[in-house]
Design a protein around this motif. Structure first.
Motif, PDB file in Angstrom:
ATOM      1  N   ASP A   1     -11.218 -27.868  -6.168  1.00 62.31           N
ATOM      2  CA  ASP A   1     -11.691 -28.704  -5.063  1.00 62.31           C
ATOM      3  C   ASP A   1     -12.824 -28.025  -4.302  1.00 62.31           C
ATOM      4  OD1 ASP A   1      -9.799 -31.003  -5.180  1.00 62.31           O
ATOM      5  OD2 ASP A   1      -8.325 -29.427  -4.887  1.00 62.31           O
ATOM      6  N   ARG A   2     -12.703 -26.712  -4.085  1.00 61.45           N
ATOM      7  CA  ARG A   2     -13.776 -25.986  -3.399  1.00 61.45           C
ATOM      8  C   ARG A   2     -15.069 -26.045  -4.208  1.00 61.45           C
ATOM      9  NH1 ARG A   2      -9.774 -22.817  -0.611  1.00 61.45           N
ATOM     10  NH2 ARG A   2      -9.044 -21.802  -2.493  1.00 61.45           N
ATOM     11  N   GLU A   3     -14.924 -25.894  -5.516  1.00 52.84           N
ATOM     12  CA  GLU A   3     -16.114 -25.944  -6.372  1.00 52.84           C
ATOM     13  C   GLU A   3     -16.743 -27.333  -6.353  1.00 52.84           C
ATOM     14  OE1 GLU A   3     -14.568 -24.717 -10.106  1.00 52.84           O
ATOM     15  OE2 GLU A   3     -14.253 -22.626  -9.484  1.00 52.84           O
ATOM     16  N   ALA A   4     -15.905 -28.377  -6.345  1.00 54.38           N
ATOM     17  CA  ALA A   4     -16.421 -29.741  -6.314  1.00 54.38           C
ATOM     18  C   ALA A   4     -17.122 -30.040  -4.994  1.00 54.38           C
ATOM     19  CB  ALA A   4     -15.283 -30.733  -6.554  1.00 54.38           C
ATOM     20  N   VAL A   5     -16.583 -29.545  -3.890  1.00 55.62           N
ATOM     21  CA  VAL A   5     -17.220 -29.735  -2.587  1.00 55.62           C
ATOM     22  C   VAL A   5     -18.563 -29.024  -2.552  1.00 55.62           C
ATOM     23  CG1 VAL A   5     -17.060 -29.161  -0.133  1.00 55.62           C
ATOM     24  CG2 VAL A   5     -15.074 -30.108  -1.305  1.00 55.62           C
ATOM     25  N   ALA A   6     -18.605 -27.797  -3.067  1.00 52.93           N
ATOM     26  CA  ALA A   6     -19.855 -27.026  -3.053  1.00 52.93           C
ATOM     27  C   ALA A   6     -20.921 -27.682  -3.914  1.00 52.93           C
ATOM     28  CB  ALA A   6     -19.580 -25.606  -3.532  1.00 52.93           C
ATOM     29  N   ALA A   7     -20.502 -28.343  -4.992  1.00 53.52           N
ATOM     30  CA  ALA A   7     -21.464 -28.953  -5.913  1.00 53.52           C
ATOM     31  C   ALA A   7     -21.879 -30.352  -5.494  1.00 53.52           C
ATOM     32  CB  ALA A   7     -20.874 -29.002  -7.319  1.00 53.52           C
ATOM     33  N   ALA A   8     -21.183 -30.961  -4.527  1.00 51.29           N
ATOM     34  CA  ALA A   8     -21.470 -32.342  -4.143  1.00 51.29           C
ATOM     35  C   ALA A   8     -22.788 -32.438  -3.382  1.00 51.29           C
ATOM     36  CB  ALA A   8     -20.333 -32.889  -3.289  1.00 51.29           C
ATOM     37  N   PRO A   9     -23.567 -33.487  -3.612  1.00 53.79           N
ATOM     38  CA  PRO A   9     -24.779 -33.699  -2.829  1.00 53.79           C
ATOM     39  C   PRO A   9     -24.449 -33.853  -1.350  1.00 53.79           C
ATOM     40  CG  PRO A   9     -24.720 -35.153  -4.741  1.00 53.79           C
ATOM     41  CD  PRO A   9     -23.377 -34.518  -4.631  1.00 53.79           C
ATOM     42  N   ALA A  10     -25.347 -33.416  -0.497  1.00 51.49           N
ATOM     43  CA  ALA A  10     -25.094 -33.445   0.940  1.00 51.49           C
ATOM     44  C   ALA A  10     -24.886 -34.849   1.468  1.00 51.49           C
ATOM     45  CB  ALA A  10     -26.251 -32.775   1.684  1.00 51.49           C
ATOM     46  N   ASN A  11     -25.481 -35.849   0.812  1.00 52.68           N
ATOM     47  CA  ASN A  11     -25.356 -37.223   1.287  1.00 52.68           C
ATOM     48  C   ASN A  11     -24.206 -37.987   0.659  1.00 52.68           C
ATOM     49  OD1 ASN A  11     -26.372 -37.425  -1.250  1.00 52.68           O
ATOM     50  ND2 ASN A  11     -28.077 -38.812  -0.745  1.00 52.68           N
ATOM     51  N   GLN A  12     -23.393 -37.304  -0.158  1.00 53.05           N
ATOM     52  CA  GLN A  12     -22.261 -37.975  -0.786  1.00 53.05           C
ATOM     53  C   GLN A  12     -21.189 -38.250   0.263  1.00 53.05           C
ATOM     54  OE1 GLN A  12     -20.886 -36.309  -4.474  1.00 53.05           O
ATOM     55  NE2 GLN A  12     -18.775 -36.908  -4.081  1.00 53.05           N
ATOM     56  N   PRO A  13     -20.555 -39.424   0.262  1.00 49.59           N
ATOM     57  CA  PRO A  13     -19.524 -39.728   1.249  1.00 49.59           C
ATOM     58  C   PRO A  13     -18.438 -38.672   1.261  1.00 49.59           C
ATOM     59  CG  PRO A  13     -20.109 -41.702   0.018  1.00 49.59           C
ATOM     60  CD  PRO A  13     -20.810 -40.563  -0.654  1.00 49.59           C
ATOM     61  N   GLY A  14     -18.136 -38.181   2.457  1.00 43.64           N
ATOM     62  CA  GLY A  14     -17.088 -37.169   2.597  1.00 43.64           C
ATOM     63  C   GLY A  14     -17.586 -35.760   2.416  1.00 43.64           C
ATOM     64  N   ALA A  15     -18.848 -35.589   2.024  1.00 47.65           N
ATOM     65  CA  ALA A  15     -19.341 -34.237   1.782  1.00 47.65           C
ATOM     66  C   ALA A  15     -19.441 -33.459   3.066  1.00 47.65           C
ATOM     67  CB  ALA A  15     -20.700 -34.287   1.099  1.00 47.65           C
ATOM     68  N   ALA A  16     -19.742 -34.140   4.149  1.00 45.34           N
ATOM     69  CA  ALA A  16     -19.810 -33.459   5.428  1.00 45.34           C
ATOM     70  C   ALA A  16     -19.034 -34.293   6.439  1.00 45.34           C
ATOM     71  CB  ALA A  16     -21.263 -33.285   5.870  1.00 45.34           C
ATOM     72  N   ALA A  17     -17.703 -34.120   6.429  1.00 45.02           N
ATOM     73  CA  ALA A  17     -16.852 -34.909   7.311  1.00 45.02           C
ATOM     74  C   ALA A  17     -17.158 -34.586   8.762  1.00 45.02           C
ATOM     75  CB  ALA A  17     -15.378 -34.606   7.006  1.00 45.02           C
ATOM     76  N   THR A  18     -17.082 -35.607   9.608  1.00 41.28           N
ATOM     77  CA  THR A  18     -17.359 -35.418  11.014  1.00 41.28           C
ATOM     78  C   THR A  18     -16.248 -34.621  11.660  1.00 41.28           C
ATOM     79  OG1 THR A  18     -18.485 -37.532  11.071  1.00 41.28           O
ATOM     80  CG2 THR A  18     -17.815 -36.601  13.184  1.00 41.28           C
ATOM     81  N   ALA A  19     -16.594 -33.532  12.316  1.00 36.10           N
ATOM     82  CA  ALA A  19     -15.588 -32.694  12.962  1.00 36.10           C
ATOM     83  C   ALA A  19     -15.357 -33.205  14.376  1.00 36.10           C
ATOM     84  CB  ALA A  19     -16.055 -31.237  12.997  1.00 36.10           C
ATOM     85  N   THR A  20     -14.121 -33.558  14.665  1.00 39.74           N
ATOM     86  CA  THR A  20     -13.785 -34.020  16.004  1.00 39.74           C
ATOM     87  C   THR A  20     -12.849 -33.035  16.688  1.00 39.74           C
ATOM     88  OG1 THR A  20     -11.912 -35.279  15.180  1.00 39.74           O
ATOM     89  CG2 THR A  20     -14.012 -36.420  15.327  1.00 39.74           C
ATOM     90  N   ALA A  21     -12.640 -31.870  16.062  1.00 40.99           N
ATOM     91  CA  ALA A  21     -11.739 -30.874  16.643  1.00 40.99           C
ATOM     92  C   ALA A  21     -12.542 -29.641  17.008  1.00 40.99           C
ATOM     93  CB  ALA A  21     -10.653 -30.510  15.619  1.00 40.99           C
TER      94      ALA A  21
END
Length: 277
Positions: free
Chosen positions: A248-268
């Motif tokens: 999962d870490r590798e998949a997140v690192a390889a995902a394009p920055a504009n892919q949905p969920g690639a940069a989840a909004t931090a509310t904490a």
């Protein structure tokens, strides 16, 4: 829907919490942290939490895993920190990653355990471990809901060896992502390192202890302190148990920055240091 996978621990006295106790504590933590949980349908909706291969009651662990489903995106590390703050000390949420692959449970195929035998000489533990591994089969009995069951505890064991306390500390830190294994005391004792494949019926550390008693008459004067150091996918070539969250870490690192969920909004707020509980 966003899915987050978490690694948590059971340390100290919290090793004696049952899986049901942990579930209740975790659901309270979800409410305190105001996590936007997805819920099941039906008359009694429950938060969507999937638990994977929980350790038996009475054993410590540095490597328990679960997955939660959210209705709104959250930053995994910020979420980890909020949940860790909301959990009792000893039930520590120590890692989090957005789920980008399937089959977390399928990647939990083996575990690394530490068996701390207070009152047992290391040489006696070494001889018992050698006798166990040299045996073709080691039949043990365990009481189940259907009565006593006899099965082979030897076939699932990939490694059983004696280690000095210093070596066990180093190995535990490496296998559990830098987190030191739970240790109830500093008295001289024997340490056994156990690597066991997940099979059906499951071979548990107490089954191996029963096997050591059967083949080598090894009977610790006090109950063994058992800690799971790691669990994950077994690398058949090296015999190592690998991190199940790595894909999962590798998949997140390889995902394009504009892919949905690639940069989840931090509310904490930013996550605190690991293991704050």
């Amino acid at each position: 829907m966003q899915r987050i996978r978490l690694r948590y621990t059971k340390r100290g006295r919290l090793r004696f919490t049952s899986h049901r106790d942990f579930q209740r504590a975790f659901e309270r933590a979800l409410r305190r942290a105001e996590v936007p949980m997805a819920y099941s349908a039906g008359f009694t909706p429950h938060p969507k939490v999937s638990y994977a291969n929980a350790a038996p009651t009475g054993t410590g662990s540095e490597a328990e895993y679960l997955e939660i489903a959210l209705t709104e995106p959250r930053d995994p590390q910020a979420l980890r920190g909020l949940l860790d703050e909301s959990m009792p000390t000893g039930l520590d949420v120590v890692d989090a990653v957005e789920a980008r692959t399937s089959g977390l449970a399928d990647r939990l195929t083996a575990s690394v355990w530490e068996l701390r035998l207070d009152g047992v000489q290391p040489e006696a533990a070494r001889r018992a471990a050698e006798a166990f591994t040299a045996a073709g089969t080691v039949e043990v009995q365990r009481r189940t809901k259907n009565g006593m069951r006899t099965f082979d505890a030897r076939a699932a064991v990939l490694e059983l060896s004696e280690a000095t306390a210093q070596a066990a500390v180093a190995g535990g830190a490496a296998d559990s992502g830098g987190v030191m294994a739970d240790r109830p005391g500093d008295r001289p004792c024997a340490i056994l390192r156990l690597v066991v494949r997940h099979v059906t019926p499951a071979v548990r550390p107490d089954d191996v202890l029963s096997g050591l008693r059967a083949v080598a008459d090894l009977a610790p004067p006090v109950p063994a302190a058992v800690t799971r150091l790691a669990q994950g996918l077994l690398d058949e070539e090296s015999g190592k148990v690998t991190d199940p969250l790595a894909p999962d870490r590798e998949a997140v690192a390889a995902a394009p920055a504009n892919q949905p969920g690639a940069a989840a909004t931090a509310t904490a707020t930013a996550a605190p240091s690991e293991g704050s509980g």
